[in-house]
Design a protein around this motif. Structure first.
Motif, PDB file in Angstrom:
ATOM      1  N   MET A   1     -21.091 -25.275  -2.056  1.00 43.50           N
ATOM      2  CA  MET A   1     -22.352 -25.294  -1.537  1.00 43.50           C
ATOM      3  C   MET A   1     -22.597 -26.886  -0.781  1.00 43.50           C
ATOM      4  O   MET A   1     -22.118 -27.613  -1.377  1.00 43.50           O
ATOM      5  CB  MET A   1     -23.489 -25.196  -2.224  1.00 43.50           C
ATOM      6  CG  MET A   1     -24.882 -25.597  -1.828  1.00 43.50           C
ATOM      7  SD  MET A   1     -25.544 -24.314  -0.602  1.00 43.50           S
ATOM      8  CE  MET A   1     -25.249 -22.792  -1.523  1.00 43.50           C
ATOM      9  N   HIS A  30     -32.428 -32.492 -10.194  1.00 41.43           N
ATOM     10  CA  HIS A  30     -31.548 -32.309  -9.107  1.00 41.43           C
ATOM     11  C   HIS A  30     -32.491 -32.317  -7.710  1.00 41.43           C
ATOM     12  O   HIS A  30     -31.602 -32.849  -6.909  1.00 41.43           O
ATOM     13  CB  HIS A  30     -31.012 -30.705  -9.363  1.00 41.43           C
ATOM     14  CG  HIS A  30     -30.194 -30.379 -10.503  1.00 41.43           C
ATOM     15  ND1 HIS A  30     -29.860 -29.086 -10.697  1.00 41.43           N
ATOM     16  CD2 HIS A  30     -29.598 -31.232 -11.474  1.00 41.43           C
ATOM     17  CE1 HIS A  30     -28.895 -29.128 -11.731  1.00 41.43           C
ATOM     18  NE2 HIS A  30     -28.862 -30.555 -12.072  1.00 41.43           N
ATOM     19  N   GLU A 101     -23.094 -30.718  -6.387  1.00 43.70           N
ATOM     20  CA  GLU A 101     -22.867 -29.157  -6.302  1.00 43.70           C
ATOM     21  C   GLU A 101     -23.810 -28.258  -6.834  1.00 43.70           C
ATOM     22  O   GLU A 101     -24.697 -27.577  -6.249  1.00 43.70           O
ATOM     23  CB  GLU A 101     -21.581 -28.823  -6.709  1.00 43.70           C
ATOM     24  CG  GLU A 101     -21.466 -27.219  -6.663  1.00 43.70           C
ATOM     25  CD  GLU A 101     -21.033 -26.896  -5.090  1.00 43.70           C
ATOM     26  OE1 GLU A 101     -21.263 -25.523  -4.750  1.00 43.70           O
ATOM     27  OE2 GLU A 101     -20.466 -27.706  -4.387  1.00 43.70           O
ATOM     28  N   SER A 102     -24.267 -28.569  -8.218  1.00 41.20           N
ATOM     29  CA  SER A 102     -25.191 -28.193  -9.019  1.00 41.20           C
ATOM     30  C   SER A 102     -26.524 -28.469  -8.407  1.00 41.20           C
ATOM     31  O   SER A 102     -27.583 -27.644  -8.245  1.00 41.20           O
ATOM     32  CB  SER A 102     -25.122 -28.125 -10.577  1.00 41.20           C
ATOM     33  OG  SER A 102     -25.329 -29.497 -10.836  1.00 41.20           O
ATOM     34  N   SER A 104     -27.464 -29.291  -5.460  1.00 42.27           N
ATOM     35  CA  SER A 104     -27.589 -28.648  -4.140  1.00 42.27           C
ATOM     36  C   SER A 104     -27.832 -27.046  -4.186  1.00 42.27           C
ATOM     37  O   SER A 104     -29.014 -26.683  -3.558  1.00 42.27           O
ATOM     38  CB  SER A 104     -26.459 -28.571  -3.174  1.00 42.27           C
ATOM     39  OG  SER A 104     -25.844 -30.131  -2.883  1.00 42.27           O
ATOM     40  N   GLN A 105     -27.304 -26.520  -5.096  1.00 41.39           N
ATOM     41  CA  GLN A 105     -27.656 -25.191  -5.632  1.00 41.39           C
ATOM     42  C   GLN A 105     -29.081 -24.922  -6.164  1.00 41.39           C
ATOM     43  O   GLN A 105     -29.680 -23.966  -5.845  1.00 41.39           O
ATOM     44  CB  GLN A 105     -26.657 -24.328  -6.705  1.00 41.39           C
ATOM     45  CG  GLN A 105     -25.378 -24.313  -5.780  1.00 41.39           C
ATOM     46  CD  GLN A 105     -24.132 -24.057  -7.067  1.00 41.39           C
ATOM     47  OE1 GLN A 105     -24.476 -24.070  -8.261  1.00 41.39           O
ATOM     48  NE2 GLN A 105     -22.868 -23.632  -6.600  1.00 41.39           N
ATOM     49  N   THR A 106     -29.484 -25.900  -6.866  1.00 43.75           N
ATOM     50  CA  THR A 106     -30.782 -25.838  -7.460  1.00 43.75           C
ATOM     51  C   THR A 106     -31.880 -25.972  -5.990  1.00 43.75           C
ATOM     52  O   THR A 106     -32.854 -25.293  -6.179  1.00 43.75           O
ATOM     53  CB  THR A 106     -31.156 -26.783  -8.554  1.00 43.75           C
ATOM     54  OG1 THR A 106     -30.186 -26.682  -9.661  1.00 43.75           O
ATOM     55  CG2 THR A 106     -32.414 -27.013  -9.065  1.00 43.75           C
ATOM     56  N   GLU A 108     -31.425 -25.345  -3.199  1.00 43.31           N
ATOM     57  CA  GLU A 108     -31.524 -24.134  -2.148  1.00 43.31           C
ATOM     58  C   GLU A 108     -32.460 -23.218  -2.795  1.00 43.31           C
ATOM     59  O   GLU A 108     -32.972 -22.605  -2.094  1.00 43.31           O
ATOM     60  CB  GLU A 108     -30.012 -23.917  -2.223  1.00 43.31           C
ATOM     61  CG  GLU A 108     -30.085 -22.586  -1.553  1.00 43.31           C
ATOM     62  CD  GLU A 108     -28.545 -21.678  -1.338  1.00 43.31           C
ATOM     63  OE1 GLU A 108     -28.364 -21.059  -0.128  1.00 43.31           O
ATOM     64  OE2 GLU A 108     -27.839 -21.995  -2.109  1.00 43.31           O
ATOM     65  N   ARG A 109     -32.227 -22.921  -4.291  1.00 41.40           N
ATOM     66  CA  ARG A 109     -32.947 -21.986  -4.936  1.00 41.40           C
ATOM     67  C   ARG A 109     -34.474 -22.462  -4.689  1.00 41.40           C
ATOM     68  O   ARG A 109     -35.185 -21.521  -4.307  1.00 41.40           O
ATOM     69  CB  ARG A 109     -32.614 -21.870  -6.057  1.00 41.40           C
ATOM     70  CG  ARG A 109     -33.168 -20.573  -7.115  1.00 41.40           C
ATOM     71  CD  ARG A 109     -32.732 -20.554  -8.365  1.00 41.40           C
ATOM     72  NE  ARG A 109     -32.298 -21.606  -9.062  1.00 41.40           N
ATOM     73  CZ  ARG A 109     -33.137 -22.330  -9.789  1.00 41.40           C
ATOM     74  NH1 ARG A 109     -34.520 -22.308  -9.821  1.00 41.40           N
ATOM     75  NH2 ARG A 109     -32.824 -23.587 -10.500  1.00 41.40           N
ATOM     76  N   PHE A 133     -28.618 -24.916   4.224  1.00 40.39           N
ATOM     77  CA  PHE A 133     -27.696 -24.508   2.979  1.00 40.39           C
ATOM     78  C   PHE A 133     -26.482 -23.872   3.566  1.00 40.39           C
ATOM     79  O   PHE A 133     -26.528 -22.668   4.183  1.00 40.39           O
ATOM     80  CB  PHE A 133     -28.401 -23.944   1.801  1.00 40.39           C
ATOM     81  CG  PHE A 133     -29.400 -24.890   1.542  1.00 40.39           C
ATOM     82  CD1 PHE A 133     -29.042 -25.872   0.454  1.00 40.39           C
ATOM     83  CD2 PHE A 133     -30.696 -24.618   1.669  1.00 40.39           C
ATOM     84  CE1 PHE A 133     -29.811 -26.630  -0.192  1.00 40.39           C
ATOM     85  CE2 PHE A 133     -31.582 -25.601   1.350  1.00 40.39           C
ATOM     86  CZ  PHE A 133     -31.297 -26.506   0.370  1.00 40.39           C
ATOM     87  N   SER A 135     -22.350 -22.279   2.696  1.00 35.85           N
ATOM     88  CA  SER A 135     -21.550 -22.172   1.605  1.00 35.85           C
ATOM     89  C   SER A 135     -20.286 -22.787   1.971  1.00 35.85           C
ATOM     90  O   SER A 135     -19.871 -22.961   3.295  1.00 35.85           O
ATOM     91  CB  SER A 135     -21.156 -20.467   1.693  1.00 35.85           C
ATOM     92  OG  SER A 135     -19.887 -20.128   1.556  1.00 35.85           O
ATOM     93  N   ASN A 136     -19.542 -23.493   1.125  1.00 39.09           N
ATOM     94  CA  ASN A 136     -18.388 -24.071   1.234  1.00 39.09           C
ATOM     95  C   ASN A 136     -17.026 -23.403   1.921  1.00 39.09           C
ATOM     96  O   ASN A 136     -16.173 -24.137   2.628  1.00 39.09           O
ATOM     97  CB  ASN A 136     -17.625 -24.909  -0.087  1.00 39.09           C
ATOM     98  CG  ASN A 136     -18.447 -25.899  -0.467  1.00 39.09           C
ATOM     99  OD1 ASN A 136     -19.517 -26.495   0.044  1.00 39.09           O
ATOM    100  ND2 ASN A 136     -18.209 -26.385  -1.808  1.00 39.09           N
TER     101      ASN A 136
END
Length: 138
Positions: A1, A30, A101-102, A104-106, A108-109, A133, A135-136
């Motif tokens: 991400m 985060h 990474e985590s 960014s995912q948090t 995004e959610r 956002f 995806s890699n």
């Protein structure tokens, strides 16, 4: 991400994440890591903006910037400065830090799940963040 956002949106996006989206505990940590990254990059861009300004502004014999009658900086080549300034702020900042990474995912959610009514600038910032956002594997 990864997060891909134009430099011109960094400051407002950081403020939106910090002041509009609520989070607690680990989610807050985060969120604030991403806000910190945005703010650090914006500070770097602001320093680059000053460098550009010094290249295009008129200076006195002491090297100090000369102000015009309205209190702004006197620019010797407004077209050149505006072009360079626009290019700087139109560039994209890509947050692709494996350590975030985590986070960014948090974030995004949190952004995608945000369900309060927005209008004007806040609605635009929410849209910009949703679209940022990536995806890699893209």
């Amino acid at each position: 991400m990864l997060i891909k956002i134009q430099n011109k949106h960094l400051k407002d996006a950081a403020e939106f994440l910090q002041n509009t989206i609520s989070a607690k505990g680990k989610e807050n940590l985060h969120r604030m890591r991403v806000v910190k990254s945005f703010n650090e990059k914006y500070e770097s861009i602001a320093e680059e903006e000053i460098t550009l300004l010094k290249e295009y502004a008129n200076t006195d014999i002491n090297g100090e910037l000369i102000k015009n009658e309205s209190g702004g900086i006197e620019i010797s080549d407004p077209y050149g400065f505006n072009k360079q300034h626009r290019e700087l702020f139109d560039e994209y900042y890509i947050l692709d830090d494996k350590n975030l990474e985590s986070a960014s995912q948090t974030v995004e959610r949190l952004v995608n799940d945000f369900d309060k009514e927005l209008s004007g600038k806040e609605a635009e910032l929410h849209f910009i963040l949703v679209e940022s956002f990536v995806s890699n594997d893209q």
